[in-house]
Write a protein that holds these residues in place. Structure first.
Motif, PDB file in Angstrom:
ATOM      1  N   UNK A 100      38.847  47.935  36.436  1.00 29.71           N
ATOM      2  CA  UNK A 100      39.072  49.100  37.307  1.00 29.71           C
ATOM      3  C   UNK A 100      39.576  48.582  38.825  1.00 29.71           C
ATOM      4  N   UNK A 101      38.919  47.763  39.316  1.00 30.66           N
ATOM      5  CA  UNK A 101      39.248  47.161  40.511  1.00 30.66           C
ATOM      6  C   UNK A 101      40.802  46.836  40.519  1.00 30.66           C
ATOM      7  N   UNK A 102      41.224  45.885  39.535  1.00 34.44           N
ATOM      8  CA  UNK A 102      42.508  45.466  39.371  1.00 34.44           C
ATOM      9  C   UNK A 102      43.486  46.593  39.468  1.00 34.44           C
ATOM     10  N   UNK A 103      43.251  47.667  38.649  1.00 29.29           N
ATOM     11  CA  UNK A 103      44.181  49.051  38.558  1.00 29.29           C
ATOM     12  C   UNK A 103      43.889  49.918  39.537  1.00 29.29           C
ATOM     13  N   UNK A 104      43.245  49.746  40.522  1.00 31.93           N
ATOM     14  CA  UNK A 104      42.742  50.939  41.349  1.00 31.93           C
ATOM     15  C   UNK A 104      42.710  50.646  42.853  1.00 31.93           C
ATOM     16  N   UNK A 105      43.344  51.385  43.810  1.00 28.96           N
ATOM     17  CA  UNK A 105      43.008  51.177  45.116  1.00 28.96           C
ATOM     18  C   UNK A 105      41.720  52.052  45.685  1.00 28.96           C
ATOM     19  N   UNK A 106      41.388  52.770  44.768  1.00 29.24           N
ATOM     20  CA  UNK A 106      40.339  54.037  45.475  1.00 29.24           C
ATOM     21  C   UNK A 106      38.879  53.108  45.348  1.00 29.24           C
ATOM     22  N   UNK A 107      38.595  53.151  46.779  1.00 27.65           N
ATOM     23  CA  UNK A 107      37.341  52.282  47.166  1.00 27.65           C
ATOM     24  C   UNK A 107      35.879  52.785  46.503  1.00 27.65           C
ATOM     25  N   UNK A 108      36.054  54.088  45.812  1.00 29.83           N
ATOM     26  CA  UNK A 108      34.943  54.705  45.524  1.00 29.83           C
ATOM     27  C   UNK A 108      34.715  54.416  44.088  1.00 29.83           C
ATOM     28  N   UNK A 109      35.720  53.900  43.279  1.00 27.86           N
ATOM     29  CA  UNK A 109      35.520  53.611  41.930  1.00 27.86           C
ATOM     30  C   UNK A 109      34.447  52.407  41.667  1.00 27.86           C
TER      31      UNK A 109
END
Length: 133
Positions: free
Chosen positions: A119-128
């Motif tokens: 998830x961290x690798x594929x998203x810039x959404x800090x809430x995920x």
């Protein structure tokens, strides 16, 4: 002279679905099986369903009860990629990933370290994936 309060325009009727379409979610999972490039795998109608990103968490929690753990992970993957790849799919703190991950935690099947890293690798959404603190 009068002083009023500015209120943002409401979404037009029909923009936000009243219920979650299970068949559409199954199409999202199927699109992931075609590869990680969602624009190539989704129909234009499904690409235009970005209002799903702003449905209330309670609605997602209720919907997630009828899905198996592995299906929830696939939906988490889909919404993570959709937010990064599809225009208008910004979820921020309202992302469906958050209530879906919460359901897994409630079931005593939390996301693994590898899943969290994905998830961290594929998203810039800090809430995920767990939402605002």
């Amino acid at each position: 002279m009068s002083v009023g309060a500015w209120e943002p325009e409401n979404q037009q009727e029909g923009d936000a679905p009243e219920s979650i379409d299970r068949a559409q979610l199954e199409r999202f999972i199927h699109a992931l099986q075609q590869g990680d490039q969602l624009r190539e795998s989704l129909s234009l109608a499904d690409q235009g369903a970005s209002a799903l990103m702003r449905l209330p968490a309670t609605q997602w929690l209720q919907e997630s009860e009828s899905w198996q753990d592995d299906q929830l992970w696939e939906l988490i993957r889909f919404f993570t990629l959709a937010e990064a790849q599809l225009p208008g799919w910004d979820g921020g703190p309202e992302s469906p990933v958050i209530p879906l991950a919460k359901t897994l935690r409630r079931r005593k099947a939390p996301l693994s370290r590898e899943q969290l890293l994905w998830i961290r690798e594929h998203s810039d959404n800090r809430y995920l994936p767990y939402g605002p603190l």
